[in-house]
Write a protein that holds these residues in place. Structure first.
Motif, PDB file in Angstrom:
ATOM      1  N   LEU A  90       0.824  -1.209   0.000  1.00 18.38           N
ATOM      2  CA  LEU A  90       0.000   0.000   0.000  1.00 18.38           C
ATOM      3  C   LEU A  90       0.858   1.259   0.000  1.00 18.38           C
ATOM      4  O   LEU A  90       0.626   2.192  -0.770  1.00 18.38           O
ATOM      5  CB  LEU A  90      -0.915  -0.005   1.229  1.00 18.38           C
ATOM      6  N   VAL A  91       1.882   1.284   0.852  1.00 23.28           N
ATOM      7  CA  VAL A  91       2.741   2.464   0.947  1.00 23.28           C
ATOM      8  C   VAL A  91       3.518   2.674  -0.344  1.00 23.28           C
ATOM      9  O   VAL A  91       3.570   3.792  -0.892  1.00 23.28           O
ATOM     10  CB  VAL A  91       3.700   2.341   2.146  1.00 23.28           C
ATOM     11  N   TRP A  92       4.133   1.598  -0.870  1.00 26.45           N
ATOM     12  CA  TRP A  92       4.949   1.746  -2.081  1.00 26.45           C
ATOM     13  C   TRP A  92       4.104   2.009  -3.318  1.00 26.45           C
ATOM     14  O   TRP A  92       4.621   2.500  -4.339  1.00 26.45           O
ATOM     15  CB  TRP A  92       5.832   0.526  -2.272  1.00 26.45           C
ATOM     16  N   ALA A  93       2.810   1.693  -3.280  1.00 26.02           N
ATOM     17  CA  ALA A  93       1.938   1.932  -4.438  1.00 26.02           C
ATOM     18  C   ALA A  93       1.428   3.366  -4.494  1.00 26.02           C
ATOM     19  O   ALA A  93       0.745   3.735  -5.444  1.00 26.02           O
ATOM     20  CB  ALA A  93       0.758   0.970  -4.415  1.00 26.02           C
ATOM     21  N   SER A  94       1.729   4.163  -3.490  1.00 25.78           N
ATOM     22  CA  SER A  94       1.327   5.565  -3.532  1.00 25.78           C
ATOM     23  C   SER A  94       2.348   6.350  -4.352  1.00 25.78           C
ATOM     24  O   SER A  94       3.413   5.850  -4.689  1.00 25.78           O
ATOM     25  CB  SER A  94       1.216   6.132  -2.116  1.00 25.78           C
ATOM     26  N   ALA A  95       2.035   7.576  -4.670  1.00 20.88           N
ATOM     27  CA  ALA A  95       2.924   8.449  -5.455  1.00 20.88           C
ATOM     28  C   ALA A  95       3.234   7.847  -6.825  1.00 20.88           C
ATOM     29  O   ALA A  95       4.364   7.903  -7.309  1.00 20.88           O
ATOM     30  CB  ALA A  95       4.210   8.760  -4.689  1.00 20.88           C
ATOM     31  N   LEU A  96       2.226   7.232  -7.432  1.00 21.73           N
ATOM     32  CA  LEU A  96       2.324   6.711  -8.805  1.00 21.73           C
ATOM     33  C   LEU A  96       3.332   5.579  -8.963  1.00 21.73           C
ATOM     34  O   LEU A  96       3.755   5.275 -10.075  1.00 21.73           O
ATOM     35  CB  LEU A  96       2.658   7.844  -9.787  1.00 21.73           C
ATOM     36  N   ARG A  97       3.736   4.922  -7.866  1.00 21.70           N
ATOM     37  CA  ARG A  97       4.701   3.819  -7.960  1.00 21.70           C
ATOM     38  C   ARG A  97       3.994   2.512  -8.332  1.00 21.70           C
ATOM     39  O   ARG A  97       2.997   2.141  -7.709  1.00 21.70           O
ATOM     40  CB  ARG A  97       5.410   3.621  -6.614  1.00 21.70           C
TER      41      ARG A  97
END
Length: 328
Positions: free
Chosen positions: A20-27
């Motif tokens: 969830l965290v790494w999928a934020s900021a368009l990642r």
């Protein structure tokens, strides 16, 4: 623009939160698990929470891909992505494909982790970072199973996105250039990395060792009949102004998981054997061997009914419900 994904191995409670965290900021993120049921549950969690997380942080969600196919997991992502040169700690245009980092979030079992990492390593680009989220196993114990141990390190997340700290530790072989690069990327994602000094190896991380000592002494108090779970937790909550006490949290983690971690600590750190062996044997005999594992089975240190009553009390006290991660 990041085109190569972060690959999460393990769709359980902690893996889905790291995703969830790494999928934020368009990642872009890929979540790999051999269990279709685990992936379905993970999909539901990320679908329900990713947009809300991005909204609260002023970011935008990236694409998340779910698969039970290890070859698909290691080839997702476009070509002409990022080539990471850790000897100089910079990025440059390259022709890699697949993930730029793998985060292993499997159960706390050394043989399981090493076999999984050995299986996936040949399928990764040579500069892909391999990180283990293990809370009690050092990557120095896993390094000999990899062809390129220099890209291996521990990155131990707690319960993201609620907890933003990540402890980072070398495998004793890790390329030095990984640390400034990866810690900056973590900061970009709103995480707070805490790096164990180079050359220092620890069986368990800073907080995990403190928490392990708390669990160990709590079990000793129970084994000796000095106190009961409800009494210990009440004193703990009152003194630390905490949401939950150690007995309730051990039930949530799973008493079998607690026993496995404690057993590994005792094997690797003989100095704690004297204080830990009797409570561990008591825990196994009284609960684990009988299948009373805590929340996952029903009864544990608390009965199911006692735990439900505690949850209602937490709601009345306006404490947020905390879903624990296996292996915490």
């Amino acid at each position: 623009m990041w085109e190569q994904p972060v690959l999460i191995m393990g769709a359980g409670h902690i893996g889905r939160r790291i995703a969830l965290v790494w999928a934020s900021a368009l990642r872009p993120v890929t979540v790999y698990d051999i269990s279709a049921d685990a992936l379905r549950s993970c999909t539901e969690y990320i679908t329900d929470n990713l947009a809300k997380y991005c909204l609260s942080h002023g970011t935008h969600p990236g694409p998340v891909h779910f698969t039970t196919d290890i070859r698909e997991a290691t080839t997702a992502g476009k070509r002409n992505g990022l080539k990471l040169d850790f000897s100089h700690a910079h990025t440059e245009s390259g022709k890699n494909k697949g993930p730029w980092m793998v985060i292993e979030c499997l159960p706390e079992n050394l043989s399981l982790k090493t076999s999984a990492l050995a299986e996936i390593e040949p399928l990764l680009s040579e500069n892909c970072i391999i990180a283990s989220n293990s809370s009690s196993l050092m990557t120095s114990e896993m390094a000999s199973h990899l062809q390129h141990p220099g890209r291996l390190l521990n990155t131990h997340y707690y319960i993201p996105p609620r907890n933003v700290y990540v402890e980072v530790m070398s495998s004793s072989h890790t390329y030095e250039g990984i640390f400034p690069f990866l810690t900056q990327e973590m900061k970009n994602m709103g995480l707070t990395p805490m790096v164990v000094p180079p050359g220092v190896q620890s069986q368990g991380f800073m907080f995990n060792r403190i928490w392990a000592a708390c669990k160990r002494e709590t079990l000793a108090v129970l084994q000796e009949g000095v106190g009961k779970p409800a009494e210990i937790d009440a004193l703990f909550r009152d003194f630390f102004h905490a949401e939950k006490g150690p007995c309730e949290r051990m039930d949530e983690v799973g008493l079998d998981v607690v026993a496995n971690i404690e057993e590994h600590y005792i094997e690797q750190r003989p100095e704690i054997a004297k204080s830990g062996e009797k409570p561990l044997e008591w825990l196994k005999k009284t609960y684990v061997d009988r299948g009373d594992l805590g929340e996952k089975s029903g009864d544990g240190l608390y009965t199911w009914e006692e735990r439900e009553a505690l949850k209602e009390r937490h709601k009345l006290e306006k404490y947020p419900e905390v879903e624990e991660a296996l292996g915490a």
